[in-house]
Design a protein around this motif. Structure first.
Motif, PDB file in Angstrom:
ATOM      1  N   ASP A  63      -2.796  10.612  -0.330  1.00 39.29           N
ATOM      2  CA  ASP A  63      -1.736  11.389   0.266  1.00 39.29           C
ATOM      3  C   ASP A  63      -0.457  11.220  -0.794  1.00 39.29           C
ATOM      4  O   ASP A  63       0.356  12.164  -0.982  1.00 39.29           O
ATOM      5  CB  ASP A  63      -1.378  10.948   1.706  1.00 39.29           C
ATOM      6  N   GLU A  64      -0.455  10.099  -1.277  1.00 39.54           N
ATOM      7  CA  GLU A  64       0.891   9.924  -2.206  1.00 39.54           C
ATOM      8  C   GLU A  64       0.603  10.427  -3.477  1.00 39.54           C
ATOM      9  O   GLU A  64       1.474  11.098  -4.159  1.00 39.54           O
ATOM     10  CB  GLU A  64       1.220   8.270  -2.219  1.00 39.54           C
ATOM     11  N   VAL A  65      -0.797  10.144  -3.904  1.00 36.15           N
ATOM     12  CA  VAL A  65      -0.867  10.837  -5.215  1.00 36.15           C
ATOM     13  C   VAL A  65      -0.979  12.448  -5.106  1.00 36.15           C
ATOM     14  O   VAL A  65      -0.345  13.123  -6.269  1.00 36.15           O
ATOM     15  CB  VAL A  65      -2.388  10.433  -5.771  1.00 36.15           C
ATOM     16  N   ILE A  66      -1.399  12.975  -4.313  1.00 34.57           N
ATOM     17  CA  ILE A  66      -1.061  14.724  -4.026  1.00 34.57           C
ATOM     18  C   ILE A  66       0.384  14.949  -3.834  1.00 34.57           C
ATOM     19  O   ILE A  66       0.605  15.822  -4.595  1.00 34.57           O
ATOM     20  CB  ILE A  66      -2.231  14.728  -3.033  1.00 34.57           C
ATOM     21  N   PRO A 117     -10.889   0.984   4.021  1.00 35.23           N
ATOM     22  CA  PRO A 117     -10.933   2.505   3.877  1.00 35.23           C
ATOM     23  C   PRO A 117      -9.623   3.419   4.023  1.00 35.23           C
ATOM     24  O   PRO A 117      -9.375   4.323   3.266  1.00 35.23           O
ATOM     25  CB  PRO A 117     -11.958   2.926   4.859  1.00 35.23           C
ATOM     26  N   SER A 118      -8.947   3.005   5.325  1.00 34.92           N
ATOM     27  CA  SER A 118      -7.732   3.635   5.504  1.00 34.92           C
ATOM     28  C   SER A 118      -6.717   3.548   4.146  1.00 34.92           C
ATOM     29  O   SER A 118      -5.773   4.392   4.197  1.00 34.92           O
ATOM     30  CB  SER A 118      -7.110   3.231   6.553  1.00 34.92           C
ATOM     31  N   ASP A 119      -6.618   2.656   3.375  1.00 35.44           N
ATOM     32  CA  ASP A 119      -5.860   2.676   2.241  1.00 35.44           C
ATOM     33  C   ASP A 119      -5.834   3.593   1.411  1.00 35.44           C
ATOM     34  O   ASP A 119      -5.021   4.249   0.713  1.00 35.44           O
ATOM     35  CB  ASP A 119      -6.175   1.460   1.281  1.00 35.44           C
ATOM     36  N   ILE A 138      -1.583  -0.881  -1.019  1.00 35.79           N
ATOM     37  CA  ILE A 138      -1.295   0.568  -1.638  1.00 35.79           C
ATOM     38  C   ILE A 138      -0.599   0.423  -3.258  1.00 35.79           C
ATOM     39  O   ILE A 138      -1.067   1.309  -3.895  1.00 35.79           O
ATOM     40  CB  ILE A 138      -0.622   1.381  -0.708  1.00 35.79           C
ATOM     41  N   ALA A 139       0.395  -0.366  -3.132  1.00 36.77           N
ATOM     42  CA  ALA A 139       0.889  -0.346  -4.575  1.00 36.77           C
ATOM     43  C   ALA A 139       0.019  -0.958  -5.593  1.00 36.77           C
ATOM     44  O   ALA A 139      -0.015  -0.311  -6.762  1.00 36.77           O
ATOM     45  CB  ALA A 139       2.201  -1.366  -4.439  1.00 36.77           C
ATOM     46  N   LYS A 140      -0.760  -1.854  -5.247  1.00 38.27           N
ATOM     47  CA  LYS A 140      -2.090  -2.075  -6.343  1.00 38.27           C
ATOM     48  C   LYS A 140      -2.966  -1.025  -6.737  1.00 38.27           C
ATOM     49  O   LYS A 140      -3.397  -0.633  -7.771  1.00 38.27           O
ATOM     50  CB  LYS A 140      -2.695  -3.263  -5.758  1.00 38.27           C
ATOM     51  N   LEU A 141      -3.215  -0.191  -5.581  1.00 41.01           N
ATOM     52  CA  LEU A 141      -4.511   0.968  -5.692  1.00 41.01           C
ATOM     53  C   LEU A 141      -3.507   1.950  -6.788  1.00 41.01           C
ATOM     54  O   LEU A 141      -4.202   2.736  -7.190  1.00 41.01           O
ATOM     55  CB  LEU A 141      -4.432   1.281  -4.335  1.00 41.01           C
ATOM     56  N   ASP A 177      -7.415  16.344 -11.488  1.00 45.37           N
ATOM     57  CA  ASP A 177      -7.059  14.946 -11.835  1.00 45.37           C
ATOM     58  C   ASP A 177      -7.535  13.861 -10.665  1.00 45.37           C
ATOM     59  O   ASP A 177      -8.127  12.956 -10.871  1.00 45.37           O
ATOM     60  CB  ASP A 177      -5.811  14.563 -12.337  1.00 45.37           C
ATOM     61  N   VAL A 178      -7.253  14.593  -9.638  1.00 41.60           N
ATOM     62  CA  VAL A 178      -7.526  13.731  -8.267  1.00 41.60           C
ATOM     63  C   VAL A 178      -8.881  13.451  -8.036  1.00 41.60           C
ATOM     64  O   VAL A 178      -9.333  12.482  -7.536  1.00 41.60           O
ATOM     65  CB  VAL A 178      -6.917  14.396  -7.085  1.00 41.60           C
TER      66      VAL A 178
END
Length: 114
Positions: A52-55, A44-46, A12-15, A63-64
């Motif tokens: 969720d975090e971006v929103i 896929p679940s990543d 998730i940190a890398k994404l 942008d999303v």
């Protein structure tokens, strides 16, 4: 050693890193060239967690949407090749999956009416 460094939190940190790069510059070539091994490790679940975090971070939906398209261009192969665990038909998840299939069929039948 990779099994210890490839945790969900690390992925998730890398994404988030590539997402920030894409949102700021629109280009992730540098990330792609330096993280080729990482790209194949995502599941896929990543992406559910990532979006969720971006929103929650307050990024505009426009942008999303753009970010989603760009991420799919980068990560489409590991997403497509991910082998999901098929639930047993008599398990709770299996019953939910069967219900979804039935609902999809019913909705497809009434769709032309609306």
């Amino acid at each position: 050693m990779a099994e210890f460094t490839n945790t969900k939190a690390v992925r998730i940190a890398k994404l988030k890193e590539v997402s920030k790069l894409l949102l700021e510059t629109g280009n992730a070539n540098s990330f792609i060239t330096t993280n080729k091994e990482f790209i194949s490790t995502v599941i896929p679940s990543d992406f559910i967690t990532l979006f969720d975090e971006v929103i929650k971070d307050g990024f505009p939906m426009g942008d999303v949407k753009i970010l989603t398209n760009k991420l799919l261009n980068i990560f489409h192969i590991p997403i497509r090749e991910y082998e999901r665990v098929v639930p047993k038909s008599d398990s709770f998840l299996g019953v939910l999956e069967q219900n979804n299939l039935i609902m999809t069929e019913l909705l497809d039948k009434i769709r032309p009416v609306f």
